[in-house]
Design a protein around this motif. Structure first.
Motif, PDB file in Angstrom:
ATOM      1  N   ARG A   1     -15.679  12.434  11.506  1.00 47.45           N
ATOM      2  CA  ARG A   1     -14.595  11.824  10.730  1.00 47.45           C
ATOM      3  C   ARG A   1     -13.802  10.820  11.563  1.00 47.45           C
ATOM      4  O   ARG A   1     -13.416   9.761  11.079  1.00 47.45           O
ATOM      5  N   ARG A   2     -13.553  11.171  12.813  1.00 53.23           N
ATOM      6  CA  ARG A   2     -12.825  10.237  13.686  1.00 53.23           C
ATOM      7  C   ARG A   2     -13.641   8.972  13.916  1.00 53.23           C
ATOM      8  O   ARG A   2     -13.103   7.873  13.938  1.00 53.23           O
ATOM      9  N   LEU A   3     -14.944   9.116  14.088  1.00 57.69           N
ATOM     10  CA  LEU A   3     -15.799   7.947  14.265  1.00 57.69           C
ATOM     11  C   LEU A   3     -15.891   7.139  12.974  1.00 57.69           C
ATOM     12  O   LEU A   3     -16.026   5.921  13.009  1.00 57.69           O
TER      13      LEU A   3
ATOM     14  N   GLU B   1     -18.105   5.837  21.523  1.00 57.95           N
ATOM     15  CA  GLU B   1     -18.196   4.922  20.376  1.00 57.95           C
ATOM     16  C   GLU B   1     -19.345   3.937  20.566  1.00 57.95           C
ATOM     17  O   GLU B   1     -20.106   3.670  19.632  1.00 57.95           O
ATOM     18  N   GLU B   2     -19.481   3.399  21.777  1.00 61.95           N
ATOM     19  CA  GLU B   2     -20.555   2.439  22.049  1.00 61.95           C
ATOM     20  C   GLU B   2     -21.932   3.092  21.953  1.00 61.95           C
ATOM     21  O   GLU B   2     -22.869   2.488  21.429  1.00 61.95           O
TER      22      GLU B   2
ATOM     23  N   LEU C   1     -15.363   3.288  13.407  1.00 63.42           N
ATOM     24  CA  LEU C   1     -16.570   2.468  13.275  1.00 63.42           C
ATOM     25  C   LEU C   1     -16.854   2.150  11.805  1.00 63.42           C
ATOM     26  O   LEU C   1     -17.783   2.685  11.199  1.00 63.42           O
ATOM     27  N   PRO C   2     -16.068   1.257  11.215  1.00 64.97           N
ATOM     28  CA  PRO C   2     -16.228   0.985   9.779  1.00 64.97           C
ATOM     29  C   PRO C   2     -17.622   0.476   9.393  1.00 64.97           C
ATOM     30  O   PRO C   2     -18.077   0.717   8.283  1.00 64.97           O
TER      31      PRO C   2
ATOM     32  N   ARG D   1     -21.000   4.245   5.793  1.00 62.91           N
ATOM     33  CA  ARG D   1     -21.963   4.782   4.824  1.00 62.91           C
ATOM     34  C   ARG D   1     -22.892   5.793   5.474  1.00 62.91           C
ATOM     35  O   ARG D   1     -23.184   6.840   4.906  1.00 62.91           O
ATOM     36  N   ALA D   2     -23.363   5.492   6.666  1.00 57.02           N
ATOM     37  CA  ALA D   2     -24.263   6.419   7.357  1.00 57.02           C
ATOM     38  C   ALA D   2     -23.525   7.700   7.727  1.00 57.02           C
ATOM     39  O   ALA D   2     -24.071   8.796   7.602  1.00 57.02           O
ATOM     40  N   LEU D   3     -22.294   7.570   8.160  1.00 52.43           N
ATOM     41  CA  LEU D   3     -21.519   8.752   8.548  1.00 52.43           C
ATOM     42  C   LEU D   3     -21.129   9.583   7.330  1.00 52.43           C
ATOM     43  O   LEU D   3     -21.090  10.804   7.394  1.00 52.43           O
ATOM     44  N   GLU D   4     -20.851   8.941   6.201  1.00 52.56           N
ATOM     45  CA  GLU D   4     -20.520   9.663   4.970  1.00 52.56           C
ATOM     46  C   GLU D   4     -21.740  10.382   4.400  1.00 52.56           C
ATOM     47  O   GLU D   4     -21.643  11.493   3.906  1.00 52.56           O
TER      48      GLU D   4
END
Length: 112
Positions: free
Chosen positions: A10-12, A71-72, A16-17, A21-24
């Motif tokens: 969730r923090r990422l 993040e990177e 990382l907008p 979609r991939a994170l959701e």
């Protein structure tokens, strides 16, 4: 562990907008789970350090660098996956069950 993983994801998602979609969709490879957990732990510690009466700026800097590094790394891994037309898990979601299984690469010889 699952709770930390979800918190990191969730923090990422916020940081990382490009990959929301991939994170959701929860289609990230399992190898990212450790990064999600590490990110959650680093972010929590960073908040604690910043909220301290007299924060140790050296530690704040170290955790900021560590968070950016995670993040990177997540960005690098998701870029590699999402730009691969054969192994992109989001293309399976968008194209449906049948179309998603059939992959044709440009440049492959055709029998037609």
């Amino acid at each position: 562990m699952q709770k930390l993983r979800e918190l990191g994801r969730r923090r990422l998602w916020v940081r990382l907008p490009k990959f929301r979609r991939a994170l959701e969709a929860d289609v990230c490879p399992a190898e990212l789970n450790d990064l999600f957990e590490a990110y959650a732990l680093a972010a929590e510690r960073l908040e604690e350090l910043r909220e301290a009466e007299q924060p140790d700026q050296r530690l704040v800097f170290e955790y900021e660098v560590a968070s950016r590094g995670i993040e990177e790394e997540v960005t690098r891994l998701l870029d590699a996956i999402l730009w691969d037309p054969v192994n992109n898990p989001l293309s399976l979601i968008e194209s449906g069950p049948v179309q998603g299984r059939i992959r044709i690469r440009a440049g492959w010889p055709s029998s037609y």
